[in-house]
Design an enzyme around this catalytic site. Structure first.
Site, PDB file in Angstrom:
ATOM      1  N   SER A 167       0.483  -0.979   0.003  1.00  0.00           N
ATOM      2  CA  SER A 167      -0.106   0.011   0.107  1.00  0.00           C
ATOM      3  C   SER A 167       1.173   0.992  -0.010  1.00  0.00           C
ATOM      4  O   SER A 167       1.708   1.575  -0.768  1.00  0.00           O
ATOM      5  CB  SER A 167      -0.717   0.102   1.271  1.00  0.00           C
ATOM      6  OG  SER A 167      -1.464   1.059   1.535  1.00  0.00           O
ATOM      7  N   HIS A 193      -2.683  -1.103  -3.243  1.00  0.00           N
ATOM      8  CA  HIS A 193      -3.462   0.051  -3.494  1.00  0.00           C
ATOM      9  C   HIS A 193      -2.832   1.818  -4.048  1.00  0.00           C
ATOM     10  O   HIS A 193      -2.119   2.046  -3.496  1.00  0.00           O
ATOM     11  CB  HIS A 193      -3.594   0.295  -1.938  1.00  0.00           C
ATOM     12  CG  HIS A 193      -3.828  -0.984  -0.697  1.00  0.00           C
ATOM     13  ND1 HIS A 193      -4.036  -1.358   0.791  1.00  0.00           N
ATOM     14  CD2 HIS A 193      -4.871  -2.052  -1.252  1.00  0.00           C
ATOM     15  CE1 HIS A 193      -4.680  -2.315   1.141  1.00  0.00           C
ATOM     16  NE2 HIS A 193      -4.677  -3.311   0.012  1.00  0.00           N
ATOM     17  N   ASP A 285      -4.688  -4.900   5.996  1.00  0.00           N
ATOM     18  CA  ASP A 285      -4.866  -5.832   4.752  1.00  0.00           C
ATOM     19  C   ASP A 285      -4.048  -6.206   4.403  1.00  0.00           C
ATOM     20  O   ASP A 285      -2.392  -6.250   4.385  1.00  0.00           O
ATOM     21  CB  ASP A 285      -5.043  -5.290   3.913  1.00  0.00           C
ATOM     22  CG  ASP A 285      -5.994  -5.719   2.277  1.00  0.00           C
ATOM     23  OD1 ASP A 285      -6.726  -6.655   2.642  1.00  0.00           O
ATOM     24  OD2 ASP A 285      -5.630  -5.422   1.217  1.00  0.00           O
TER      25      ASP A 285
END
Length: 345
Positions: A167, A193, A285
């Site tokens: 991310s 992400h 996540d």
């Protein structure tokens, strides 16, 4: 034994312990579109019953998690591949350990056993049975290994699958890792992400930096060793059966693509041949998905705090106990290559 109607879905019920409870049979047969052809208990004799009855679907009812159900699934998928639905009161959802173990072994679906069979639970069960009856089951890699071990022959070579997720700060970290994966003989699936508007530029950047060919993943692609597949925007990227990709808009999650969705799919379809890596990023996540992969026998790595722009995602995985190792960024590519080589040795 019930005589099977030709138009009904033919189901074999297998239990890990003998039971006189006919509630499951009644739930299956109440509408007439499903017929229970036989019932047996797990073990060598049950596999012979599968071969003799050739059911459309097997319902495996598990009351324990002692491994007998998993061994049964592996034997069936080696000798007579058949769609298997696992029912158990120990299963809460697809992320439950018993569910993951069953899916890794080759089962196609899992459901919690309800405390009481009501109309809604019975309807869900029959819908699932009808759906599974249309699926062509294939021989599962773990089943091949189990069969080879019994014959005393050498197991076939397995295909390693690498999954990377990142991310905040991820693109630079991914660029460094991908640059160090020259000669890797495993497909690589990547979740980053990123806003969808930046995906095309991201693909171009990774293509310039990577030692391996890079492309945007498409649905139902056959994965090629030594190729990198990037998740598109607003789509989950998963590993599917037969070394294929799966793109999906659901479930709706905070991050789409989701690292958890990717890692869980690798746990199910690659198991101990999976290699999962979580890089710099904010949030958690990927932590639960990595834990599923580790429990399936896969090797899992995380980027250490000193080399991470944001330590959130690797730290969450570490706190769950989901990581085999926490490594500096410059050591991750060598670790991936070693792990993949061990899988295919």
């Amino acid at each position: 034994m019930t005589r099977c109607d030709a138009t009904a879905v033919r189901v074999l019920i297998v239990e890990d312990t003998p039971s006189r409870n006919g509630a499951l049979t009644r739930a299956l047969q109440v509408r007439g579109e499903v017929v229970v052809c036989a019932q047996t208990v797990t073990g060598a004799v049950s596999v012979r019953v599968v071969s003799r009855e050739a059911p459309d679907v097997i319902v495996l009812s598990l009351s324990t998690d002692d491994g007998t159900g998993q061994r049964f699934i592996e034997l069936v998928m080696a000798l007579r591949p058949t769609p298997i639905l696992v029912l158990s009161p120990r299963i809460e959802n697809r992320q439950s350990l018993l569910a993951i173990q069953a899916l890794v072994a080759g089962a196609l679906e899992t459901l919690p056993t309800p405390t009481q069979w009501n109309a809604d639970a019975e309807a869900q069960l029959r819908r699932t049975i009808r759906r599974l009856s249309t699926v062509q089951a294939i021989r599962h890699p773990r089943g091949h290994l189990a069969r080879s071990a019994r014959r005393g022959s050498t197991p076939s070579v397995r295909q390693a699958v690498v999954a990377l997720a990142a991310s905040t700060g991820g693109p630079r970290a991914l660029a460094e890792v991908l640059a160090g994966l020259e000669e890797l003989r495993a497909p690589i699936l990547v979740v980053q992400h990123l806003h969808p508007d930046f995906i095309d530029g991201f693909v171009g950047w990774m293509s310039r930096e990577s030692a391996l060919p890079v492309e945007m993943a498409t649905h139902d692609q056959i994965l090629q060793p030594g190729h990198v597949y990037l998740a598109p925007g607003h789509k989950h990227l998963r590993l599917a059966a037969g070394l294929r990709t799966e793109l999906s808009s659901g479930p709706v999650t905070l991050h789409r693509p989701s690292a958890d969705e990717l890692f869980r799919s690798v746990a199910v379809h690659a198991g101990s041949a999976g290699v999962g890596v979580i890089l710099t990023g904010m949030g958690d996540d990927g932590a639960r998905g990595l834990l599923a992969l580790q429990r399936a026998g896969g090797q899992t790595f995380g980027q250490d705090e000193a080399s991470s722009a944001v330590f959130g995602m690797p730290q969450a995985a570490q706190q769950l106990g989901a990581l085999s190792s926490l490594l500096p960024l410059n050591q991750l590519a060598p670790a991936i290559k070693r792990a993949s080589a061990l899988v295919q040795a």
